[in-house]
Design an enzyme around this catalytic site. Structure first.
Site, short mmCIF file in Angstrom:
data_model
loop_
_atom_site.label_atom_id
_atom_site.label_comp_id
_atom_site.label_asym_id
_atom_site.label_seq_id
_atom_site.Cartn_x
_atom_site.Cartn_y
_atom_site.Cartn_z
N THR A 1 0.82 -1.21 0.00
CA THR A 1 0.00 0.00 0.00
C THR A 1 0.86 1.26 0.00
O THR A 1 2.01 1.23 0.47
CB THR A 1 -0.90 -0.02 1.25
OG1 THR A 1 -1.45 1.28 1.44
CG2 THR A 1 -0.13 -0.36 2.52
N ASP A 2 0.28 2.36 -0.45
CA ASP A 2 0.99 3.65 -0.37
C ASP A 2 1.07 4.16 1.07
O ASP A 2 1.82 5.09 1.36
CB ASP A 2 0.33 4.69 -1.29
CG ASP A 2 -1.12 5.01 -0.93
OD1 ASP A 2 -1.68 4.36 -0.03
OD2 ASP A 2 -1.70 5.91 -1.56
N GLU A 3 0.29 3.52 1.97
CA GLU A 3 0.27 4.03 3.35
C GLU A 3 1.59 3.82 4.07
O GLU A 3 1.84 4.44 5.11
CB GLU A 3 -0.88 3.38 4.13
CG GLU A 3 -2.20 3.70 3.49
CD GLU A 3 -3.40 3.33 4.33
OE1 GLU A 3 -3.31 3.36 5.56
OE2 GLU A 3 -4.43 3.00 3.73
N TYR B 1 -1.66 -0.52 11.02
CA TYR B 1 -1.82 -1.22 9.73
C TYR B 1 -0.65 -0.90 8.81
O TYR B 1 0.02 -1.80 8.27
CB TYR B 1 -3.14 -0.81 9.07
CG TYR B 1 -3.20 -1.11 7.58
CD1 TYR B 1 -3.24 -2.42 7.12
CD2 TYR B 1 -3.21 -0.07 6.62
CE1 TYR B 1 -3.28 -2.71 5.74
CE2 TYR B 1 -3.24 -0.35 5.27
CZ TYR B 1 -3.27 -1.67 4.82
OH TYR B 1 -3.30 -1.94 3.48
N LYS C 1 2.37 -3.36 7.26
CA LYS C 1 2.63 -3.53 5.83
C LYS C 1 4.07 -3.11 5.51
O LYS C 1 4.74 -3.73 4.68
CB LYS C 1 1.64 -2.71 4.99
CG LYS C 1 0.20 -3.17 5.05
CD LYS C 1 -0.04 -4.54 4.48
CE LYS C 1 0.09 -4.60 2.97
NZ LYS C 1 -0.28 -5.95 2.45
P1 NAD Z 1 -9.62 -7.36 2.29
O1 NAD Z 1 -9.61 -7.05 3.74
O2 NAD Z 1 -10.85 -7.09 1.50
O3 NAD Z 1 -9.26 -8.90 2.06
C1 NAD Z 1 -8.25 -9.55 2.78
C2 NAD Z 1 -8.40 -11.04 2.55
O4 NAD Z 1 -7.32 -11.72 3.22
C3 NAD Z 1 -9.70 -11.63 3.12
O5 NAD Z 1 -10.30 -12.50 2.18
C4 NAD Z 1 -9.24 -12.39 4.36
O6 NAD Z 1 -10.08 -13.50 4.68
C5 NAD Z 1 -7.86 -12.81 3.95
N1 NAD Z 1 -6.98 -13.08 5.10
C6 NAD Z 1 -6.78 -12.28 6.18
N2 NAD Z 1 -5.93 -12.87 7.04
C7 NAD Z 1 -5.55 -14.06 6.47
C8 NAD Z 1 -4.69 -15.10 6.87
N3 NAD Z 1 -4.01 -15.05 8.05
N4 NAD Z 1 -4.53 -16.16 6.06
C9 NAD Z 1 -5.22 -16.24 4.88
N5 NAD Z 1 -6.07 -15.29 4.46
C10 NAD Z 1 -6.23 -14.19 5.24
O7 NAD Z 1 -8.37 -6.59 1.68
P2 NAD Z 1 -8.18 -5.90 0.26
O8 NAD Z 1 -8.71 -4.53 0.32
O9 NAD Z 1 -8.63 -6.84 -0.78
O10 NAD Z 1 -6.59 -5.79 0.22
C11 NAD Z 1 -5.79 -6.83 -0.33
C12 NAD Z 1 -4.34 -6.43 -0.24
O11 NAD Z 1 -4.13 -5.19 -0.95
C13 NAD Z 1 -3.84 -6.18 1.17
O12 NAD Z 1 -2.53 -6.69 1.26
C14 NAD Z 1 -3.84 -4.67 1.32
O13 NAD Z 1 -2.86 -4.25 2.24
C15 NAD Z 1 -3.49 -4.25 -0.10
N6 NAD Z 1 -3.97 -2.93 -0.52
C16 NAD Z 1 -5.29 -2.60 -0.39
C17 NAD Z 1 -5.73 -1.35 -0.84
C18 NAD Z 1 -7.18 -0.97 -0.77
O14 NAD Z 1 -7.52 0.17 -1.08
N7 NAD Z 1 -8.09 -1.88 -0.41
C19 NAD Z 1 -4.82 -0.44 -1.39
C20 NAD Z 1 -3.48 -0.82 -1.50
C21 NAD Z 1 -3.07 -2.06 -1.07
#
Ligand code: NAD
Length: 331
Positions: A123-125, A147, A151
């Site tokens: 993430t950019d965070e 968080y 990351k």
């Molecule tokens: P989300 O919270 O919607 O989904 C996370 C998924 O991971 C869920 O299905 C959950 O069941 C699974 N999970 C959590 N802990 C687990 C574990 N211990 N073992 C196996 N599965 C596990 O998240 P998202 O928004 O889809 O984000 C996905 C990735 O992208 C993350 O790494 C997040 O940091 C990154 N990201 C998200 C955004 C955003 O805007 N949503 C932006 C940049 C990066």
């Protein structure tokens, strides 16, 4: 190509699996997901009988399971994470376990099974908050929330496995995603579903915090390119070229519902709330020819439409949204 996708029942992972199986007819995917509150296997019901797809319910911290699955695949694309900033402020335990320790378990298994290709989603965070200018790959890490810190730690571990052991990694740091299947605790789906339910829109502070927004399909297209063509050991920043104040987004959503600003409720600001994120994606644009394709207002319209048409998807999830910390305004 057989890929282990982690966290494929979450928002971005779901969209990624659908995108990859549609694009590459000969690819196979194993989706390892723990099904936390954020994971929903219903998302992928349409492909549950596709012989190219296998779902395994399990934890990325489970060394034995991860090691076994790693033997079956050529590569890993690692999405699984605890992803909600507000929950990390309440209690960071699961964030450290999954985001840091879970990433290490995956890295070890990739290393010990012939150095599997490893793409890490970040993430950019991790860069903190920026008043002027934009984050780029060389910006020093300065995470503010638990968080973002978890990351950042995961990113550094991934980099160390490249430098120390030569594990073939790449990392992408992306800005705020929006699109279908996003859990209704995050800003856009929370506000859209609140309006469908006739509820108010709680905005932190004065709504002046700025985020860069990207459609989830643009993010996944970038991940696809980095995974196949990115330079090993490198980080790529991904952004939507769409900086907006939270209040501006809220007004756009209200316009789509023909509602007035009296639906807004200003609430006490989030602790350590990052003021602005902005991404410079010149590197991926120059090296891999990527730029975001979606226009935000169009993408927002189709996303709102998706939530209107899929009430049966999000209604049961709303009971899992923690009251009063329901916005993910910084990520
Ligand atoms: P989300 O919270 O919607 O989904 C996370 C998924 O991971 C869920 O299905 C959950 O069941 C699974 N999970 C959590 N802990 C687990 C574990 N211990 N073992 C196996 N599965 C596990 O998240 P998202 O928004 O889809 O984000 C996905 C990735 O992208 C993350 O790494 C997040 O940091 C990154 N990201 C998200 C955004 C955003 O805007 N949503 C932006 C940049 C990066």
């Amino acid at each position: 190509m057989k890929i282990l996708v982690t966290g494929g029942c979450g928002f971005i992972g779901t969209n990624f699996i659908l995108y990859i199986l549609k694009k590459y007819k000969d690819y196979k995917i194993i989706n390892l997901d723990k099904l936390t509150y954020a994971g929903n296997p219903e998302n992928l019901k349409a492909i549950e009988n596709d012989p190219r797809y296998k779902f395994i319910k399990g934890d990325i911290c489970d060394k034995e399971l991860v090691n076994k699955l790693m033997q079956e695949v050529d590569a890993v694309i690692h999405f699984a994470a605890e992803s909600h900033v507000d929950r990390s402020i309440l209690n960071a335990d699961e964030f450290i376990k999954t985001n840091v320790l879970g990433t290490k378990v995956l890295l070890d298994a990739a290393l010990n099974n012939n150095k599997k290709r490893f793409h890490h989603i970040s993430t950019d965070e991790v860069y903190g908050s920026i008043k002027e200018g934009k984050f780029r790959e060389t910006t020093p890490y300065n995470p503010k929330s638990p968080y973002a810190a978890s990351k950042a730690e995961a990113d550094q571990l991934v980099k160390s496995y490249y430098k120390t052991y030569g594990l073939p990694i790449t990392i992408s740091n992306c800005s705020n995603n929006y699109g279908p299947y996003q859990f209704p605790e995050k800003l856009i789906p929370l506000f859209v579903t609140n309006l469908i339910e006739g509820k108010k829109l709680p905005i932190y502070g004065q709504g002046t915090n700025v985020r860069d927004w990207i459609h989830v399909d643009d993010h996944n297209e970038a991940v696809d390119l980095i995974f196949h063509k990115g330079k090993i050991g490198e980080t790529y920043c991904i952004g939507g070229n769409c900086e907006l104040k939270n209040l501006e987004i809220t007004k756009l959503i209200l316009e789509e519902f023909n509602l007035e600003e009296d639906q807004i409720e200003f609430v006490k600001d989030r602790k350590g709330h990052d003021f602005r994120y902005a991404i410079d994606f010149t590197k991926i644009n120059k090296e891999l020819g990527w730029s975001p394709k979606h226009n935000f207002e169009e993408g927002l319209k189709t996303t709102i439409q998706w939530y209107k048409e899929n009430e049966e998807w999000w209604k049961p999830l709303k009971s899992k949204v923690i009251p009063n910390i329901t916005r993910k305004q910084n990520g």
